[in-house]
Scaffold this active site. Structure first.
Site, PDB file in Angstrom:
ATOM      1  N   ILE A  22       0.936  -1.123  -0.067  1.00 51.60           N
ATOM      2  CA  ILE A  22      -0.043   0.013  -0.124  1.00 51.60           C
ATOM      3  C   ILE A  22       0.773   1.369  -0.016  1.00 51.60           C
ATOM      4  CG2 ILE A  22      -1.747   1.509   1.352  1.00 51.60           C
ATOM      5  CD1 ILE A  22      -3.094  -1.245   2.058  1.00 51.60           C
ATOM      6  N   HIS A  43       7.883 -12.501 -31.041  1.00 46.87           N
ATOM      7  CA  HIS A  43       8.664 -11.630 -31.201  1.00 46.87           C
ATOM      8  C   HIS A  43       8.081 -10.183 -31.875  1.00 46.87           C
ATOM      9  CE1 HIS A  43      12.571  -9.205 -31.349  1.00 46.87           C
ATOM     10  NE2 HIS A  43      11.961  -8.966 -32.734  1.00 46.87           N
ATOM     11  N   ALA A  89      -6.425 -10.754  -2.789  1.00 52.87           N
ATOM     12  CA  ALA A  89      -7.615 -11.054  -3.496  1.00 52.87           C
ATOM     13  C   ALA A  89      -7.857 -12.483  -4.126  1.00 52.87           C
ATOM     14  CB  ALA A  89      -8.304  -9.912  -4.214  1.00 52.87           C
TER      15      ALA A  89
HETATM   16  P1  FAD Z   1     -12.659  -8.200   1.818  1.00 61.70           P
HETATM   17  O1  FAD Z   1     -12.599  -7.890   0.516  1.00 61.70           O
HETATM   18  O2  FAD Z   1     -12.314  -7.237   3.075  1.00 61.70           O
HETATM   19  O3  FAD Z   1     -14.196  -8.502   1.962  1.00 61.70           O
HETATM   20  C1  FAD Z   1     -15.122  -8.826   3.100  1.00 61.70           C
HETATM   21  C2  FAD Z   1     -16.598  -8.296   3.043  1.00 61.70           C
HETATM   22  O4  FAD Z   1     -17.188  -8.788   4.080  1.00 61.70           O
HETATM   23  C3  FAD Z   1     -16.632  -6.663   3.288  1.00 61.70           C
HETATM   24  O5  FAD Z   1     -17.674  -6.260   2.345  1.00 61.70           O
HETATM   25  C4  FAD Z   1     -17.173  -6.514   4.542  1.00 61.70           C
HETATM   26  O6  FAD Z   1     -17.858  -5.342   4.958  1.00 61.70           O
HETATM   27  C5  FAD Z   1     -17.969  -7.867   4.827  1.00 61.70           C
HETATM   28  N1  FAD Z   1     -18.101  -8.240   6.349  1.00 61.70           N
HETATM   29  C6  FAD Z   1     -17.220  -8.209   7.357  1.00 61.70           C
HETATM   30  N2  FAD Z   1     -17.833  -8.495   8.403  1.00 61.70           N
HETATM   31  C7  FAD Z   1     -19.180  -8.809   8.140  1.00 61.70           C
HETATM   32  C8  FAD Z   1     -20.264  -9.383   8.792  1.00 61.70           C
HETATM   33  N3  FAD Z   1     -19.991  -9.824  10.198  1.00 61.70           N
HETATM   34  N4  FAD Z   1     -21.466  -9.435   8.237  1.00 61.70           N
HETATM   35  C9  FAD Z   1     -21.365  -9.130   7.041  1.00 61.70           C
HETATM   36  N5  FAD Z   1     -20.488  -8.525   5.965  1.00 61.70           N
HETATM   37  C10 FAD Z   1     -19.303  -8.560   6.782  1.00 61.70           C
HETATM   38  N6  FAD Z   1      -5.045  -7.522  -3.148  1.00 61.70           N
HETATM   39  C11 FAD Z   1      -4.747  -7.987  -4.411  1.00 61.70           C
HETATM   40  O7  FAD Z   1      -4.493  -9.141  -4.400  1.00 61.70           O
HETATM   41  N7  FAD Z   1      -4.365  -7.195  -5.039  1.00 61.70           N
HETATM   42  C12 FAD Z   1      -4.177  -5.876  -5.175  1.00 61.70           C
HETATM   43  O8  FAD Z   1      -3.854  -5.159  -6.087  1.00 61.70           O
HETATM   44  C13 FAD Z   1      -4.768  -5.261  -3.872  1.00 61.70           C
HETATM   45  N8  FAD Z   1      -4.645  -4.087  -3.943  1.00 61.70           N
HETATM   46  C14 FAD Z   1      -5.100  -3.647  -2.513  1.00 61.70           C
HETATM   47  C15 FAD Z   1      -4.952  -2.338  -2.482  1.00 61.70           C
HETATM   48  C16 FAD Z   1      -5.450  -1.655  -1.122  1.00 61.70           C
HETATM   49  C17 FAD Z   1      -5.578   0.045  -1.086  1.00 61.70           C
HETATM   50  C18 FAD Z   1      -5.857  -2.551  -0.143  1.00 61.70           C
HETATM   51  C19 FAD Z   1      -6.191  -1.962   1.151  1.00 61.70           C
HETATM   52  C20 FAD Z   1      -5.858  -3.964  -0.389  1.00 61.70           C
HETATM   53  C21 FAD Z   1      -5.586  -4.604  -1.471  1.00 61.70           C
HETATM   54  N9  FAD Z   1      -5.421  -5.846  -1.876  1.00 61.70           N
HETATM   55  C22 FAD Z   1      -5.125  -6.372  -2.891  1.00 61.70           C
HETATM   56  C23 FAD Z   1      -6.097  -6.732  -0.634  1.00 61.70           C
HETATM   57  C24 FAD Z   1      -7.357  -7.047  -0.993  1.00 61.70           C
HETATM   58  O9  FAD Z   1      -8.126  -6.255  -1.089  1.00 61.70           O
HETATM   59  C25 FAD Z   1      -7.807  -8.273   0.012  1.00 61.70           C
HETATM   60  O10 FAD Z   1      -6.858  -9.067   0.288  1.00 61.70           O
HETATM   61  C26 FAD Z   1      -9.085  -8.770  -0.142  1.00 61.70           C
HETATM   62  O11 FAD Z   1     -10.237  -7.782  -0.433  1.00 61.70           O
HETATM   63  C27 FAD Z   1      -9.807  -9.953   0.946  1.00 61.70           C
HETATM   64  O12 FAD Z   1     -10.697 -10.326   0.296  1.00 61.70           O
HETATM   65  P2  FAD Z   1     -11.812 -10.848   1.379  1.00 61.70           P
HETATM   66  O13 FAD Z   1     -13.000 -11.411   0.698  1.00 61.70           O
HETATM   67  O14 FAD Z   1     -11.338 -11.701   2.411  1.00 61.70           O
HETATM   68  O15 FAD Z   1     -12.249  -9.761   2.391  1.00 61.70           O
HETATM   69  P1  NAD Z   2       2.114  -4.719   4.082  1.00 59.71           P
HETATM   70  O1  NAD Z   2       2.334  -5.901   5.320  1.00 59.71           O
HETATM   71  O2  NAD Z   2       2.398  -5.046   2.694  1.00 59.71           O
HETATM   72  O3  NAD Z   2       3.255  -3.662   4.416  1.00 59.71           O
HETATM   73  C1  NAD Z   2       3.299  -2.860   5.877  1.00 59.71           C
HETATM   74  C2  NAD Z   2       4.732  -2.359   5.845  1.00 59.71           C
HETATM   75  O4  NAD Z   2       4.605  -1.485   7.059  1.00 59.71           O
HETATM   76  C3  NAD Z   2       5.735  -3.343   6.248  1.00 59.71           C
HETATM   77  O5  NAD Z   2       6.922  -3.017   5.297  1.00 59.71           O
HETATM   78  C4  NAD Z   2       6.135  -3.260   7.624  1.00 59.71           C
HETATM   79  O6  NAD Z   2       7.565  -3.560   8.229  1.00 59.71           O
HETATM   80  C5  NAD Z   2       5.902  -1.638   7.884  1.00 59.71           C
HETATM   81  N1  NAD Z   2       5.479  -1.300   9.340  1.00 59.71           N
HETATM   82  C6  NAD Z   2       4.744  -1.982  10.266  1.00 59.71           C
HETATM   83  N2  NAD Z   2       4.705  -1.294  11.267  1.00 59.71           N
HETATM   84  C7  NAD Z   2       5.298  -0.343  11.139  1.00 59.71           C
HETATM   85  C8  NAD Z   2       5.689   0.922  11.911  1.00 59.71           C
HETATM   86  N3  NAD Z   2       5.121   1.180  13.207  1.00 59.71           N
HETATM   87  N4  NAD Z   2       6.150   1.953  11.433  1.00 59.71           N
HETATM   88  C9  NAD Z   2       6.800   1.762  10.312  1.00 59.71           C
HETATM   89  N5  NAD Z   2       6.508   0.769   9.255  1.00 59.71           N
HETATM   90  C10 NAD Z   2       5.829  -0.207   9.995  1.00 59.71           C
HETATM   91  O7  NAD Z   2       0.809  -3.970   4.600  1.00 59.71           O
HETATM   92  P2  NAD Z   2       0.061  -2.906   3.647  1.00 59.71           P
HETATM   93  O8  NAD Z   2       0.990  -2.184   2.658  1.00 59.71           O
HETATM   94  O9  NAD Z   2      -0.578  -2.111   4.511  1.00 59.71           O
HETATM   95  O10 NAD Z   2      -1.098  -3.644   2.868  1.00 59.71           O
HETATM   96  C11 NAD Z   2      -1.911  -4.372   3.646  1.00 59.71           C
HETATM   97  C12 NAD Z   2      -2.327  -5.702   2.693  1.00 59.71           C
HETATM   98  O11 NAD Z   2      -3.016  -5.526   1.594  1.00 59.71           O
HETATM   99  C13 NAD Z   2      -1.100  -6.662   2.600  1.00 59.71           C
HETATM  100  O12 NAD Z   2      -1.092  -7.900   3.124  1.00 59.71           O
HETATM  101  C14 NAD Z   2      -1.020  -6.752   1.031  1.00 59.71           C
HETATM  102  O13 NAD Z   2      -0.736  -7.886   0.771  1.00 59.71           O
HETATM  103  C15 NAD Z   2      -2.397  -6.311   0.841  1.00 59.71           C
HETATM  104  N6  NAD Z   2      -2.375  -5.474  -0.550  1.00 59.71           N
HETATM  105  C16 NAD Z   2      -1.892  -5.897  -1.769  1.00 59.71           C
HETATM  106  C17 NAD Z   2      -1.509  -5.246  -2.693  1.00 59.71           C
HETATM  107  C18 NAD Z   2      -1.010  -5.838  -4.096  1.00 59.71           C
HETATM  108  O14 NAD Z   2      -1.368  -7.186  -4.346  1.00 59.71           O
HETATM  109  N7  NAD Z   2      -0.588  -5.358  -4.984  1.00 59.71           N
HETATM  110  C19 NAD Z   2      -1.663  -3.906  -2.733  1.00 59.71           C
HETATM  111  C20 NAD Z   2      -2.055  -3.235  -1.528  1.00 59.71           C
HETATM  112  C21 NAD Z   2      -2.293  -4.162  -0.489  1.00 59.71           C
END
Ligand code: FAD
Ligand code: NAD
Length: 481
Positions: A193, A452, A328
């Site tokens: 992130i 290519h 995801a």
């Molecule tokens: P979520 O997507 O968090 O969905 C859970 C759902 O359950 C939500 O709608 C929530 O509101 C609902 N919920 C929770 N509790 C309840 C309840 N008790 N009752 C009813 N509903 C409930 N991953 C990638 O693979 N590629 C990426 O490029 C990527 N980019 C990211 C960028 C950002 C900024 C962030 C924050 C994350 C990113 N991730 C990425 C991580 C990815 O979003 C998560 O790994 C993924 O969304 C997890 O899927 P999930 O279905 O487990 O949970």
């Molecule tokens: P992350 O675990 O990828 O990175 C968090 C970073 O913060 C680590 O490098 C860690 O060492 C550092 N950190 C932790 N505590 C700290 C502190 N107190 N001070 C300074 N640095 C600290 O987590 P994220 O970037 O928040 O992403 C969250 C999750 O969402 C991850 O599991 C990631 O896989 C997923 N995500 C995936 C994508 C993608 O697939 N392209 C993009 C965004 C998010």
């Protein structure tokens, strides 16, 4: 009598909605409960990923990349533009349109697959009962099912040293919603992130400082790739400070002062906005009643076996709320596997072959094991690398930074890991993932004809380089240990 289903899914993120679709495809009477409400207070399926994660971040990465290209790259193509300006509100509206189209697409898929959708909060009770508090009227009902899939996802970790006020100190959701470019942006955490969000706002003109607590940059990736990526990011103006531990923050009317400690002692930094991006934690607290008997591990992850079965028969958990990378596609694969298991079919996720991507420019992508992990397990390996600088297509694109690195078992030639820093690495990694899934050898890639001129030829050349026979680079002595 409460209404009964074959399957209840709680959560409609990429784990839960995919599980629901697969269950429905397999003829199971399925209901999916989700509590996500968008800014208008309306239900919006797709969870974190579609609403505030993968999709909006990629939409803004794309927009900011266009701007950066126009500002810095097009001139190399002989294309000149004057009076370039950006309109963040248009950029944000476009992002939201992409999100809205995709989230409503999930609703359409639910409808087509006859999945009942309930907007509300679901909670596991004893005996496979689920309590629902509806989103609009707060009405409580109870339903039951033979099988229950828990997919509540995760939320950002908060840290005491930087309490969020949702204005100057924000999490990733806030950072993807800025309505203007902050002049100085601080980010805590140089993970996926931090790097993606940092890239977006840097390209749009912010001065970005990323404070990372660990001494090692991107320690989950292959060390060689991490080192090269760090160099690239620094050259783009991302000021990444390693070993920097934030100890306090103070908000003022327009700014935030961050105090952090590193090897040089204590320093302060003034920024206009601060993003906390230090990881995510599972949403397990409000998903079950204690009388359900559900086992939750330390750290809040729901306890599951390799088949995503919890300690309760017929109750499964998938996605970010269980062990494994918070990605995801990992959650979606678990959703499919669980649906298949429920339907009596084969369902399995190969946790060793989950591709990872960081969508910066150049992109970082990898699958399988890193060189450092293989060396510490004393596996005999061979390595082939090929730089994009020697790839015609990358040169033509003007995106020739980075390389492809293929690691194989020295005796069997089986591919153990592929690591890419470069243009379209997110797409190129699919070939590597397929190769590892099919237990391919480097020789199998060598024998595969690659068109290519394409970036994929770098993969082909890296496979050739494993045996010191790359065609478009001068080969060094074979590295075998
Ligand atoms: P979520 O997507 O968090 O969905 C859970 C759902 O359950 C939500 O709608 C929530 O509101 C609902 N919920 C929770 N509790 C309840 C309840 N008790 N009752 C009813 N509903 C409930 N991953 C990638 O693979 N590629 C990426 O490029 C990527 N980019 C990211 C960028 C950002 C900024 C962030 C924050 C994350 C990113 N991730 C990425 C991580 C990815 O979003 C998560 O790994 C993924 O969304 C997890 O899927 P999930 O279905 O487990 O949970
Ligand atoms: P992350 O675990 O990828 O990175 C968090 C970073 O913060 C680590 O490098 C860690 O060492 C550092 N950190 C932790 N505590 C700290 C502190 N107190 N001070 C300074 N640095 C600290 O987590 P994220 O970037 O928040 O992403 C969250 C999750 O969402 C991850 O599991 C990631 O896989 C997923 N995500 C995936 C994508 C993608 O697939 N392209 C993009 C965004 C998010």
């Amino acid at each position: 009598m409460s209404k009964s289903y074959d399957v209840i899914v709680i959560g409609a993120g990429p784990a839960g909605y995919v599980a629901a679709i697969r269950c429905a495809q397999l003829g199971l009477n399925t209901v999916c409960i989700d509590n996500w409400l968008n800014e208008e207070g309306k239900s919006s399926l797709g969870g974190t990923c579609l609403n505030v994660g993968c999709i909006p971040s990629k939409a803004l990465l794309e927009s900011s990349e266009h701007y950066d290209q126009l500002l810095n790259q097009y001139v190399n193509h002989g294309i000149h533009a004057e009076n370039i300006s950006i309109d963040i509100s248009v950029m944000q509206k476009r992002k939201q349109k992409v999100v809205d189209e995709l989230t409503s697409g999930i609703s359409a898929l639910f409808k087509a697959n006859k999945i009942k959708k309930i907007s509300g909060h679901g909670r596991l009770l004893a005996n496979k009962q689920v309590e629902i508090i509806s989103s609009n009227k707060g009405k409580t009902t109870t339903i039951s099912a033979e099988h229950i899939i828990l997919a509540p996802g995760s939320r950002p970790v908060k840290i005491a040293a930087a309490p969020q006020d949702d204005e100057k100190i924000v999490d990733s959701t806030g950072a993807l919603a800025f309505q203007s470019v902050p002049k100085r942006l601080g980010i805590i955490g140089a993970g996926a992130i931090g790097l993606e969000v940092g890239s977006i706002w840097r390209r749009l003109g912010a001065e970005v400082v990323i404070l990372e607590a660990q001494d090692h940059f991107l320690s989950i990736a292959d060390e060689q790739i991490s080192r090269m990526a760090l160099k690239q990011y620094k050259s783009q103006g991302l000021d990444i400070r390693l070993g920097a531990c934030v100890t306090a923050t103070k908000t003022h009317s327009q700014t935030v002062t961050i105090t952090y400690r590193d090897t040089e002692g204590e320093s302060t930094l003034k920024v206009d906005k601060l993003v906390v991006a230090v990881g995510r934690r599972p949403n397990s607290e409000n998903i079950y009643a204690s009388e359900s008997g559900l086992l939750v591990n330390e750290g809040g992850f729901i306890h599951v076996n390799e088949r995503c079965e919890t300690n309760l028969p017929g109750v499964y958990a998938i996605g970010d709320v269980v062990r494994g990378p918070m990605l995801a596609h990992k959650g979606s694969e678990e959703g499919v596997a669980v649906a298949q298991t429920i339907a009596g079919l084969h369902g399995q996720v190969n946790y060793d072959i989950i591709p990872s991507v960081i969508y910066t420019q150049p992109e970082v992508a990898w699958v399988g094991r890193t060189e450092q992990a293989l060396r510490s397990s004393e596996e005999k390996i061979k390595i082939g690398t090929f730089p994009f600088a020697a790839n015609g297509r990358a040169r033509a694109m003007g995106s020739a930074n980075g390389l492809v690195k293929i690691i194989t078992n020295a005796e069997t030639d089986r591919i153990l890991g592929v690591h890419i820093l470069g243009p379209n690495a997110s797409e190129l990694i699919a070939e590597a993932t397929l190769a590892i899934e099919f237990s391919a050898s480097a020789e199998d890639l060598v024998d595969t004809i690659h068109a290519h001129p394409t970036l994929s030829e770098a993969m082909h050349e890296a496979a050739l380089a494993v045996d010191n026979r790359a065609l478009h680079q001068i080969n060094k002595a074979i590295k075998q240990e």
